[in-house]
Design an enzyme around this catalytic site. Structure first.
Site, PDB file in Angstrom:
ATOM      1  N   GLU A  51       9.044 -47.993  -0.440  1.00 21.87           N
ATOM      2  CA  GLU A  51       8.871 -47.624  -1.846  1.00 21.87           C
ATOM      3  C   GLU A  51       9.765 -46.424  -2.195  1.00 21.87           C
ATOM      4  O   GLU A  51      10.390 -46.393  -3.263  1.00 21.87           O
ATOM      5  CB  GLU A  51       7.399 -47.274  -2.091  1.00 21.87           C
ATOM      6  N   SER A 111       2.527 -42.684  -4.449  1.00 18.45           N
ATOM      7  CA  SER A 111       2.929 -43.952  -3.846  1.00 18.45           C
ATOM      8  C   SER A 111       1.852 -44.981  -4.151  1.00 18.45           C
ATOM      9  O   SER A 111       0.658 -44.699  -4.047  1.00 18.45           O
ATOM     10  CB  SER A 111       3.060 -43.768  -2.338  1.00 18.45           C
ATOM     11  N   CYS A 165      -2.400 -41.223   1.026  1.00 17.13           N
ATOM     12  CA  CYS A 165      -3.345 -41.560   2.103  1.00 17.13           C
ATOM     13  C   CYS A 165      -4.651 -40.806   1.978  1.00 17.13           C
ATOM     14  O   CYS A 165      -5.662 -41.216   2.523  1.00 17.13           O
ATOM     15  CB  CYS A 165      -2.770 -41.215   3.467  1.00 17.13           C
ATOM     16  N   GLU A 170     -11.295 -51.113  -7.619  1.00 15.59           N
ATOM     17  CA  GLU A 170     -10.061 -51.900  -7.467  1.00 15.59           C
ATOM     18  C   GLU A 170      -9.777 -52.288  -6.016  1.00 15.59           C
ATOM     19  O   GLU A 170      -8.859 -53.036  -5.754  1.00 15.59           O
ATOM     20  CB  GLU A 170      -8.872 -51.139  -8.067  1.00 15.59           C
ATOM     21  N   GLU A 206       5.333 -47.352   2.323  1.00 14.26           N
ATOM     22  CA  GLU A 206       5.565 -46.152   1.531  1.00 14.26           C
ATOM     23  C   GLU A 206       7.029 -45.722   1.631  1.00 14.26           C
ATOM     24  O   GLU A 206       7.636 -45.287   0.647  1.00 14.26           O
ATOM     25  CB  GLU A 206       4.645 -45.035   2.060  1.00 14.26           C
ATOM     26  N   CYS A 226      -6.263 -34.375   8.028  1.00 16.11           N
ATOM     27  CA  CYS A 226      -7.467 -35.157   8.329  1.00 16.11           C
ATOM     28  C   CYS A 226      -8.298 -34.548   9.456  1.00 16.11           C
ATOM     29  O   CYS A 226      -9.512 -34.680   9.479  1.00 16.11           O
ATOM     30  CB  CYS A 226      -7.084 -36.573   8.716  1.00 16.11           C
ATOM     31  N   LYS A 245     -13.350 -40.942   2.012  1.00 18.54           N
ATOM     32  CA  LYS A 245     -13.082 -42.346   2.338  1.00 18.54           C
ATOM     33  C   LYS A 245     -14.255 -43.233   1.911  1.00 18.54           C
ATOM     34  O   LYS A 245     -14.083 -44.416   1.661  1.00 18.54           O
ATOM     35  CB  LYS A 245     -12.844 -42.507   3.847  1.00 18.54           C
ATOM     36  N   GLU A 280     -13.505 -43.844  -1.564  1.00 18.78           N
ATOM     37  CA  GLU A 280     -12.315 -44.698  -1.681  1.00 18.78           C
ATOM     38  C   GLU A 280     -12.668 -46.167  -1.487  1.00 18.78           C
ATOM     39  O   GLU A 280     -12.239 -47.033  -2.249  1.00 18.78           O
ATOM     40  CB  GLU A 280     -11.260 -44.277  -0.655  1.00 18.78           C
TER      41      GLU A 280
END
Lengths: 399, 638
Positions: free
Chosen positions: B311, B354, B334, B401, B308, B565, B393, B396
C-alpha cells in the site's frame, strides 16, 4: 448600605484612600519590608505565617512575572470580617495590595472572591475603576515611573477547600480545587507557576496602616508573639454579634463581656476547624500562641447541645473535603459516624478512643490544612465536654 | 519517556521538578541528609522516596507509580521530617536542604495503619472473590501492616454500579481507592483524559464526562489504566467463560492465534522473571486446555507487512510518478487503541491510516475462509480466539465492519492475564510444560512478525522488506544482522532516514502488477518515524498539522501503549519501564534466533499468495478480506 460606626485602634481607625500607596512609593522597597518585619505581622487567615517572610521570599524569587493574590474566599464557618472589610473598607484592602505589588515587584493582582459574595462584584469593580481613574491602579501609579499594577476579581464556586492557598491557585488556573503538594510553596511556584503571594483580605488592610504608621507603632499593641489587633467575627449566643477589632491577647472572658454573652458554656475559637473552649478555660487569651483564630468566634450558651454542634461541624467537613487524600476524605466520614454512634448510644469507648487516635493521625498525615484541622472540634469537644456528652451514656455496654 | 515537565495534569498532580545538577560534585549539587540516623548524600532534588529506595529503605506506596507524575494523595508513604509539624509524603517531597528523615516512628506507623484501615473500610468486596486476589497492592499493604480486622468497619454492599458497557475496560468503582493512577495514566501518559475525579468529599469518585458509560465516551480502550490500577477497580472484559463453553462444545472447532507479546510476558503470571519467553511451552498448554489448533499471529503480521508495504509503494508511486493527490505519510493501523485515538482526535487524517487490517483481524478473516475451505470445516462452527497483550483488541474484533469472512472474523480477544488464568484453571503450571510447535497452515513466522510486539518493530519489519524489494540488496548487508537499531528502544518518538541510493533492484514478482520498475525511487530518501503511547502520537500529529518535520515522513508507526504491544493493557500487572525493557529484550532475542527474519521470506505467506490471494498484495481478494475502513468519530459524543 448604611455604614455601621466601627471603632478600632488599627483597621477601624481613620484612613484616607490612597494614603498608603503615596507613602509606599516614596519609600524604598526594602524599607517597606523592614517595617512589615518590625511589625511582626502574621497572616490573618488563621495560619499565622509571618507576612514579611512571605513577601521577602517572593521579592527574592527570580521571575518575569509575579502575582499578588488576595484570598477573599472567606469560607470558615462563623467568619464574616472580610465581608465587612470589602464592603466598607475596600480602600484598605486594595491599597494594601498595591503596596504589596510595589514591594515585591508584581504587575498583576487577583482577588479570589467567595462565590457567595457575588453581590459585591459590581461595587468592587466600580471601586477598582475609580482607582484606575485616579491612577491608584494602572500604569506609572501615582506618577511612579515604571510601577504598573492592576487588579482583577475572580469568583470562587463555593468550595471551602479553595481557601487553602494552593487549592485557591488551582481553582484560579481553572482546575479542580485541590491542594497541591508543598513544597514547592506558592512563593516560588504559585499562580501559573510564578512566584505568588497569597494573603488574607485583613492582612492587606493591616499593611495599609503599617506602611503609614510604622512597624514600631503597630507592635505596641497585642502580645509579643501576636502583635497588633485582630478582627473577630462574633456570632452565636450573645446580645451584640458582629465584627470587633480587639488587640491580640484579649481574654475570652473579656470578649464575652464586650459582646454581651450570658450563660456561656463554650466558645468555638477558629471556626469549624478550630477548638472548643469550655468555661473553665475562659481566661485563655486570643493569640497565635494560645487560642488562635482567623476571626471566627462562636458562642454557645448552656442550652446548646455540644454533641449536636460537633455533628454539624463534622457534616460540614465530610461534605467539604476535596476528596483528594485518604485521611481527610474517609477520616472525616468515620469521625462523623462516631458522633452518630454516640448520639444513638451505640458505641464503645474503645472505638471512640480509636477515632480520637485517627483524628491525631489525620492532623499530621492529611495533605492540606483542611484535613489537618478538621479533627480539632472532634478531639476538643470530646475531651473538654466529656461529662456532658457521656453523662449517663455508656454506649452499648451501658453503665 | 518524555520529560515529565510538559504534562497536562494540574500542578496539584505534577512533580515539583527541581533541576538536578549535571555534576553533583559541584558545591550545592549534593545534599547531606540523614535517614533513620544514617548519614547519606543525595543529588539536589531527589525525592525522599527515591533516596530511601536508593539506600534500600522500604517505604510503602500506593498512589505512586514509576510511569506517572506523582500525586501525593494516598498518604501511605508519609515519613517524619525533623522540624516539620506534619508528616510528609515521601513521594512528593524533593530534597533541597539538609534534612533528617525518620521512616518508622510510632507516629508514622500509626498514621500509615490508619490510612490503610480507612481505605479498607470503603473498599467493597472480599479478597477471595476478586480478580486481583494475590496481585493487589491494597491487599499487600494490609498484609504488610498486619491488618487482621476492620478497625473502622467495612462496606457491606457496593456503592456504585459496575460499568461494563465497554468491550474492553470494566470499571467497578466500589473497589476504587482514589489513587488517581488511572486519571494520570489517561491524561498524562495517553493524552486522552476520559477519567477525572467527580464530586467531592465522601462522594468523590473517578468518573467520565457527565458520568456516562465508558462505551459512550472517547475512551480508546488501551487499558493502560488497568495495568496501573492497584486494585480490581479496573479490569478487562473477560470472555473466558464463553471460550470454555466453546472448548467444551464438541461441535465447535476452536482455534487460537497467539500474538508475540503475550509469550514474552505470560511467564510473569507464573512467577518467572520478566523477559522469560514461553512461546513453545504456551503452545503445549493451549493444546492441553483443549484448543483444537494453535496458530501464530506472526504469520499474519508478516502478511500485514506485505499488504501495508505494498500500500505504501502504491501511495508513493501515485504521488511521485502519477502526481496524484494521496494521503501521506501513511500511518500503521495495527494498534486498535491508536486507530480509535485517531478516529476521535484527528478524524481528518483517517485517509492516512493504512487500510490493511491488523494481524489479528487478517487472521480472523483467513481462518473462516482460507482455513475453513482447506480443512472443510463449516466456518459457522469455527470459534476463533486471539491471545493478545491488549484490551483494545476486544473492541477491535467487535467492530461491526470486521466480518468480511461472512462471520464475525475473530470471536474473542483474550488478554495475556486471562489466558494465564485459564491455564491455571486447567491445572497447568506453564513453566513445566514441554515445548510444542504451532499448527499448520499458519505455523511458522518470521522474526519480522515477531518484533511487532515492541515499539518500532512494525517499522523495522517493514524496512527489512522494503529495502530488499527496492534496492535488491540483502537487509543484512544494509543493517548489521538486519537489526535496525535506531528504531529500537523506548524513546517516545524515533525518526530515521533511509537513503535508497542510485542502485535499485528489480521489482519482485508479487509487485509486478503494480509498478514497472524502481527507477522512480533512485536517489530518494525514505523518511520514517515511530511513536508509542498516544501522548507521543499526539506530538507527531500536531507537528504534521503544523507542517513540521514529520509531515515529510512517508511512513509512521504508531502504537497506543507505552513500549508498544509488550506494554499493552492486557499484559501482566505490574508494569514498569524495567519490566517492559526485559520483555523487549526477550522479543528481540527470539527474533535473532530465527532463520527467517523477513516477512516476504515467510514460506506460509508466499504460499498464501500462490494458493489463495492469487491477485497478489492489495488485489481484489486481499481488499475484501485483509483491508478495512475507518470511522470519523470526532471528539463529541451525541
Amino acid at each position: 448600605m448604611k455604614k455601621i460606626e466601627r471603632k478600632g485602634e488599627v483597621i477601624f481607625s481613620s484612613y484616607k484612600r490612597g494614603e498608603a500607596i503615596h507613602k509606599a512609593i516614596s519609600m524604598k522597597r526594602e524599607d517597606i519590608l523592614f517595617e512589615i518585619r518590625e511589625s511582626k505581622l502574621k497572616g490573618r487567615g488563621g495560619a499565622g505565617f509571618p507576612t514579611s517572610t512571605k513577601w521577602m521570599l517572593v521579592s527574592a524569587a527570580q521571575a518575569d512575572q509575579k502575582y499578588i493574590v488576595c484570598n477573599a474566599d472567606e469560607g470558615e464557618p462563623g467568619t464574616f470580617k472580610d465581608r465587612v472589610l470589602l464592603l466598607e473598607y475596600p480602600e484598605l484592602v486594595f491599597d494594601g495590595m498595591v503596596v504589596a505589588a510595589y514591594t515585591i515587584g508584581a504587575k498583576n493582582g487577583i482577588v479570589y472572591l467567595r462565590g457567595e459574595y457575588e453581590y459585591m462584584l459590581n461595587s468592587l469593580e466600580g471601586y477598582l475603576d475609580e482607582m484606575r481613574k485616579d491612577n491608584l491602579l494602572g500604569k506609572n501609579i501615582c506618577g511612579k515611573e515604571g510601577f504598573d499594577f492592576d487588579i482583577i476579581i475572580r469568583l470562587g464556586s463555593g468550595a471551602y477547600v479553595c481557601g487553602e492557598e494552593t487549592a485557591l491557585i488551582e481553582s484560579l488556573e481553572g482546575n479542580r480545587g485541590e491542594a497541591r503538594n508543598r513544597p514547592p510553596y506558592p512563593v516560588n511556584t504559585g499562580f501559573m507557576g510564578k512566584p505568588t503571594t497569597v494573603n488574607n483580605v485583613e492582612t492587606f488592610a493591616v499593611v495599609s496602616h503599617i506602611v503609614i504608621k510604622g512597624g514600631e507603632w503597630y507592635k505596641k499593641l497585642g502580645t509579643d508573639k501576636s502583635t497588633g489587633s485582630k478582627l473577630f467575627s462574633v456570632s452565636g449566643d450573645c446580645d451584640k454579634p458582629g465584627v470587633y477589632e480587639l488587640p491580640w491577647g484579649t481574654k475570652i472572658s473579656e470578649l464575652l463581656e464586650i459582646v454581651g454573652a450570658k450563660n456561656t458554656k463554650a466558645v468555638q475559637v477558629g471556626g469549624a476547624s478550630g477548638i472548643c473552649i469550655p468555661k473553665s478555660q475562659f481566661d485563655r487569651t486570643l493569640a497565635y500562641e494560645d487560642a488562635t483564630t482567623g476571626g471566627s468566634i462562636m458562642i454557645f450558651n448552656e442550652e446548646r447541645d455540644l454533641l449536636h454542634v460537633l455533628k454539624n461541624f463534622m457534616e460540614f467537613f465530610v461534605e467539604e473535603s476535596c476528596g483528594q487524600c485518604t485521611p481527610c476524605r474517609i477520616g472525616n466520614v468515620k469521625l462523623l459516624e462516631g458522633v452518630e454512634m454516640i448520639e444513638k448510644g451505640k458505641f464503645t469507648f474503645h472505638h471512640i478512643n480509636n477515632l480520637k487516635e485517627l483524628g491525631k493521625s489525620m492532623q499530621v498525615a492529611s495533605k492540606c490544612g483542611l484535613g489537618q484541622s478538621s479533627p480539632n472540634p472532634f478531639i476538643s469537644i470530646l475531651e473538654n465536654f466529656r461529662e456532658e456528652i457521656f453523662n449517663g451514656n455508656g454506649g452499648i455496654h451501658g453503665k | 519517556m518524555e520529560s515529565k515537565e510538559k504534562l497536562r495534569a494540574p500542578i496539584s498532580q505534577k512533580p515539583h521538578v527541581v533541576e538536578k545538577p549535571k555534576d553533583p560534585s559541584y558545591i550545592g549539587g549534593t545534599i547531606s541528609i540523614e535517614i533513620n540516623e544514617k548519614k547519606l548524600s543525595v543529588p539536589l532534588g531527589t525525592t525522599i522516596l527515591e533516596a530511601c529506595k536508593e539506600y534500600g529503605i522500604h517505604v510503602p506506596t500506593l498512589c505512586y507509580h514509576e510511569d506517572l507524575c506523582m500525586a501525593g494523595v494516598c498518604r501511605v508513604c508519609v515519613v517524619e521530617v525533623e522540624g516539620m509539624r506534619t508528616l510528609q509524603a515521601s513521594c512528593a517531597f524533593p530534597i533541597t536542604a539538609p534534612i533528617k528523615i525518620k521512616t518508622s516512628t510510632p507516629m508514622v506507623r500509626k498514621a500509615r495503619r490508619h490510612i490503610i484501615d480507612l481505605m479498607l473500610s470503603e473498599h467493597s468486596g472480599e479478597c477471595y472473590s476478586c480478580i486481583r486476589n494475590s496481585n493487589c497492592e491494597l491487599q499487600k499493604l494490609a498484609k504488610e501492616y498486619g491488618v487482621d480486622h476492620y478497625t473502622f468497619g467495612h462496606v457491606d454492599k457496593p456503592r456504585y454500579e459496575v460499568d461494563n458497557s465497554s468491550y474492553s475496560v470494566i470499571r467497578d468503582m466500589s473497589k476504587c481507592v482514589l489513587c488517581k493512577r488511572c486519571v494520570r495514566t489517561c491524561i498524562d501518559l495517553q493524552e486522552v483524559g476520559v477519567l477525572e475525579s467527580l464530586d467531592r468529599g465522601r462522594e468523590t469518585h473517578i468518573g467520565t464526562f457527565l458520568d456516562k458509560p465508558l462505551s459512550d465516551v472517547i475512551c480508546i480502550n488501551c487499558g493502560q489504566c488497568i495495568n496501573r490500577c492497584p486494585t480490581a477497580a479496573l479490569r478487562a472484559n473477560d470472555p473466558s467463560d464463553e471460550i470454555w463453553n466453546a472448548i467444551d462444545d464438541p461441535n465447535k472447532h476452536v482455534v487460537i492465534q497467539t500474538a508475540p507479546s503475550p509469550r514474552a510476558a505470560i511467564g510473569e503470571e507464573f512467577g518467572l522473571p520478566a523477559g522469560t519467553s514461553m512461546t513453545r511451552q504456551m503452545n503445549t498448554a493451549l493444546k492441553r486446555i483443549g484448543f483444537d489448533r494453535v496458530f501464530d499471529t506472526n504469520t499474519t503480521a508478516d502478511l500485514t507487512i506485505i499488504e501495508e508495504g505494498t500500500e505504501l509503494v502504491i501511495r508513493l508511486y501515485k504521488a511521485l510518478v502519477k502526481k496524484e493527490q494521496v494521503s501521506l505519510p501513511q500511518f500503521t493501523s495495527c494498534s486498535p487503541g491508536w486507530v480509535k485515538y485517531l478516529e476521535h482526535y484527528y478524524p481528518e487524517y483517517i485517509d492516512n491510516l493504512s487500510s490493511a487490517k491488523s494481524p489479528q483481524q487478517m487472521f480472523g478473516a483467513l481462518i473462516k475462509t482460507f482455513y475453513a475451505e482447506k480443512t472443510g470445516i463449516d466456518p459457522a462452527n469455527i470459534v476463533s480466539v486471539a491471545v493478545m497483550p491488549c484490551s483494545a483488541k476486544k473492541f477491535e474484533c467487535n467492530r461491526p465492519e470486521m466480518n468480511d469472512s461472512g462471520y464475525k472474523d475473530v470471536d474473542y480477544g483474550l488478554t495475556t492475564r486471562e489466558l494465564a488464568q485459564m491455564i491455571k484453571e486447567a491445572g497447568i503450571h506453564l513453566p513445566e510444560m514441554p515445548k510444542g510447535d504451532f499448527d499448520s497452515p499458519f505455523g511458522e513466522a518470521s522474526g519480522a512478525g515477531l518484533i511487532f510486539g515492541a515499539t518500532g518493530g512494525v517499522m523495522e519489519a517493514a524496512i527489512r522488506s522494503i529495502v530488499e524489494f527496492v534496492t535488491g540488496k540483502k537487509a543484512e548487508d544494509v543493517f548489521e544482522k538486519a537489526n535496525i537499531i535506531p528504531l529500537r528502544g523506548f524513546d517516545g518518538i524515533k525518526y530515521m532516514e533511509i537513503p535508497i541510493g542510485n542502485e535499485v533492484g528489480t521489482v519482485p514478482d508479487i509487485l509486478k502488477h503494480l509498478v514497472p520498475d524502481w527507477n522512480w525511487l533512485k536517489g530518494a530518501t525514505l523518511k520514517v518515524a515511530v511513536a508509542h503511547g498516544t501522548a507521543n502520537a499526539k506530538k507527531i500529529m500536531d507537528d504534521i498539522k503544523a507542517g513540521g518535520k514529520f509531515s515529510e515522513c512517508h511512513f509512521i508507526e504508531f502504537m497506543a501503549c507505552p513500549g508498544g504491544c509488550l506494554g499493552g493493557g492486557g499484559q501482566p500487572i505490574p508494569t514498569t519501564p524495567e519490566i517492559r525493557k526485559k520483555r523487549a529484550q526477550a522479543i528481540y532475542a527470539e527474533d535473532e534466533s530465527l532463520v527467517v527474519r523477513k516477512s516476504h521470506e515467510n514460506p506460509y505467506v508466499i504460499r498464501l499468495y500462490e494458493e489463495f490471494l492469487k491477485e497478489g498484495p492489495c488485489g481484489h481478494k486481499s481488499h475484501k478480506l485483509l483491508h478495512t475502513h475507518y470511522i470519523k468519530r470526532g471528539r463529541y459524543i451525541a
